[in-house]
Design a protein around this motif. Sequence first.
Motif, PDB file in Angstrom:
ATOM      1  N   PHE A  69       0.832  -1.202   0.000  1.00 47.74           N
ATOM      2  CA  PHE A  69       0.000   0.000   0.000  1.00 47.74           C
ATOM      3  C   PHE A  69       0.866   1.252   0.000  1.00 47.74           C
ATOM      4  CE2 PHE A  69      -2.725  -3.293   1.817  1.00 47.74           C
ATOM      5  CZ  PHE A  69      -3.832  -3.147   1.008  1.00 47.74           C
ATOM      6  N   PRO A  70       0.450   2.332  -0.655  1.00 45.13           N
ATOM      7  CA  PRO A  70      -0.862   2.565  -1.267  1.00 45.13           C
ATOM      8  C   PRO A  70      -1.038   1.978  -2.656  1.00 45.13           C
ATOM      9  CG  PRO A  70       0.473   4.517  -1.498  1.00 45.13           C
ATOM     10  CD  PRO A  70       1.288   3.551  -0.680  1.00 45.13           C
ATOM     11  N   GLY A  71      -0.021   1.328  -3.189  1.00 42.27           N
ATOM     12  CA  GLY A  71      -0.137   0.684  -4.479  1.00 42.27           C
ATOM     13  C   GLY A  71       0.068   1.631  -5.642  1.00 42.27           C
ATOM     14  N   ASP A  72      -0.041   1.039  -6.840  1.00 40.76           N
ATOM     15  CA  ASP A  72       0.207   1.787  -8.069  1.00 40.76           C
ATOM     16  C   ASP A  72      -0.660   1.168  -9.161  1.00 40.76           C
ATOM     17  OD1 ASP A  72       1.168   2.830 -10.478  1.00 40.76           O
ATOM     18  OD2 ASP A  72       3.266   2.696  -9.881  1.00 40.76           O
ATOM     19  N   PRO A  73      -1.529   1.967  -9.819  1.00 44.31           N
ATOM     20  CA  PRO A  73      -2.385   1.383 -10.863  1.00 44.31           C
ATOM     21  C   PRO A  73      -1.595   0.794 -12.014  1.00 44.31           C
ATOM     22  CG  PRO A  73      -2.447   3.780 -10.954  1.00 44.31           C
ATOM     23  CD  PRO A  73      -1.723   3.413  -9.684  1.00 44.31           C
ATOM     24  N   ASN A  74      -0.342   1.227 -12.175  1.00 44.50           N
ATOM     25  CA  ASN A  74       0.524   0.704 -13.229  1.00 44.50           C
ATOM     26  C   ASN A  74       1.687  -0.096 -12.648  1.00 44.50           C
ATOM     27  OD1 ASN A  74      -0.946   2.089 -15.368  1.00 44.50           O
ATOM     28  ND2 ASN A  74      -0.029   3.971 -14.532  1.00 44.50           N
ATOM     29  N   GLY A  75       1.489  -0.612 -11.439  1.00 46.30           N
ATOM     30  CA  GLY A  75       2.557  -1.337 -10.759  1.00 46.30           C
ATOM     31  C   GLY A  75       2.972  -2.598 -11.489  1.00 46.30           C
ATOM     32  N   ASP A  76       4.164  -3.090 -11.147  1.00 39.39           N
ATOM     33  CA  ASP A  76       4.727  -4.262 -11.816  1.00 39.39           C
ATOM     34  C   ASP A  76       4.156  -5.574 -11.308  1.00 39.39           C
ATOM     35  OD1 ASP A  76       6.377  -2.651 -13.360  1.00 39.39           O
ATOM     36  OD2 ASP A  76       8.032  -2.732 -11.903  1.00 39.39           O
ATOM     37  N   THR A  77       3.449  -5.556 -10.164  1.00 40.18           N
ATOM     38  CA  THR A  77       2.913  -6.790  -9.594  1.00 40.18           C
ATOM     39  C   THR A  77       1.398  -6.726  -9.473  1.00 40.18           C
ATOM     40  OG1 THR A  77       3.016  -6.053  -7.285  1.00 40.18           O
ATOM     41  CG2 THR A  77       5.020  -7.038  -8.219  1.00 40.18           C
ATOM     42  N   ALA A  83      -3.543  -3.214  -4.537  1.00 40.40           N
ATOM     43  CA  ALA A  83      -3.499  -2.287  -3.398  1.00 40.40           C
ATOM     44  C   ALA A  83      -4.086  -0.936  -3.784  1.00 40.40           C
ATOM     45  CB  ALA A  83      -2.059  -2.124  -2.914  1.00 40.40           C
ATOM     46  N   HIS A  84      -3.757  -0.457  -4.958  1.00 40.99           N
ATOM     47  CA  HIS A  84      -4.301   0.826  -5.420  1.00 40.99           C
ATOM     48  C   HIS A  84      -5.824   0.768  -5.526  1.00 40.99           C
ATOM     49  CE1 HIS A  84      -4.801   4.457  -7.837  1.00 40.99           C
ATOM     50  NE2 HIS A  84      -5.554   3.731  -8.642  1.00 40.99           N
ATOM     51  N   HIS A  85      -6.358  -0.273  -6.136  1.00 46.89           N
ATOM     52  CA  HIS A  85      -7.806  -0.383  -6.316  1.00 46.89           C
ATOM     53  C   HIS A  85      -8.524  -0.583  -4.976  1.00 46.89           C
ATOM     54  CE1 HIS A  85      -7.299  -0.220 -10.589  1.00 46.89           C
ATOM     55  NE2 HIS A  85      -6.594  -1.341 -10.629  1.00 46.89           N
TER      56      HIS A  85
END
Length: 283
Positions: A69-77, A83-85
């Motif tokens: 968290f907080p995550g990333d909408p374009n994260g690699d995992t 986490a973002h959603h």
Amino acid sequence: MQVHQLGDGVPEVAVVAGIHGDEPCGPRAVDRLIAADPDVERPVRLIVANEEALEAGVRYTEEDLNRAFPGDPNGDTHESQLAHHLMAELEGCTVLALHSTQSTAEPFAVAETTDEITRAIVPHLDVSTLLETEGLAEGRLIQHPHTIEVECGLQGTDAAAENGYRLIRAFLAATGALPADPTAETEPAVDGGTPAAGRCPDRGATVKVFKLLDPVPKPAADEYEVFVENFSEVAVGERFAAADGEVFTADESFYPALMSPYGYEDLFGYAADRVGSLGDRLA
């Protein structure tokens, strides 16, 4: 991610389960609540988070969600994006997150700090211990404002699922989403809801508060042992764990927290300090 809602309107109360796929107690408790379909007095959002990990029966698929968290909408995992959603679903909500552990069968609450929400909710949850994680919660959902975690019991047990269901209902009563117990004393609910389930005036005094200090590392080994009971003081010189027969003793006294032989890959758990009771920290 499964998202369900009880009641109409925009929820300000949420329950999150299944952050870790090898902790089925939360999803079982949420499914049971959905099947019961209780009449709620405030809308409630119910979330089962990491469906892919749950289906595989693993803690996570690519990255520990409770470190993402907080995550990333374009994260690699998968977990970074999830986490973002999930954070978007929880915006504006008071949150209960359900977990289980290998360290103790007795449920306990976890919060980053003892803030207003913690003081208002934890006394209703029928737990005897609150663990504060301030400074040691990087990347965890508990950093989301107005969030409390509960460790429901031993991982994979029916008892943990039963505890989870009971804790959800207590949380929803404390936040005014479910009716209060008519036989109990009442007090105002959190965030403007109807009165919460009652508690004795001194209930906070019975909840012991501990603060995490440091992780307790464990070396690479084939077999591990833990000799101490969580939240019970370990004296100087007392043995607390072993790795392949090598015994470790305390250099200074501490209270073990989340300590178990195999709960973490590279940690026995954590050292904590006893900082009083919830009643002491109500000011």
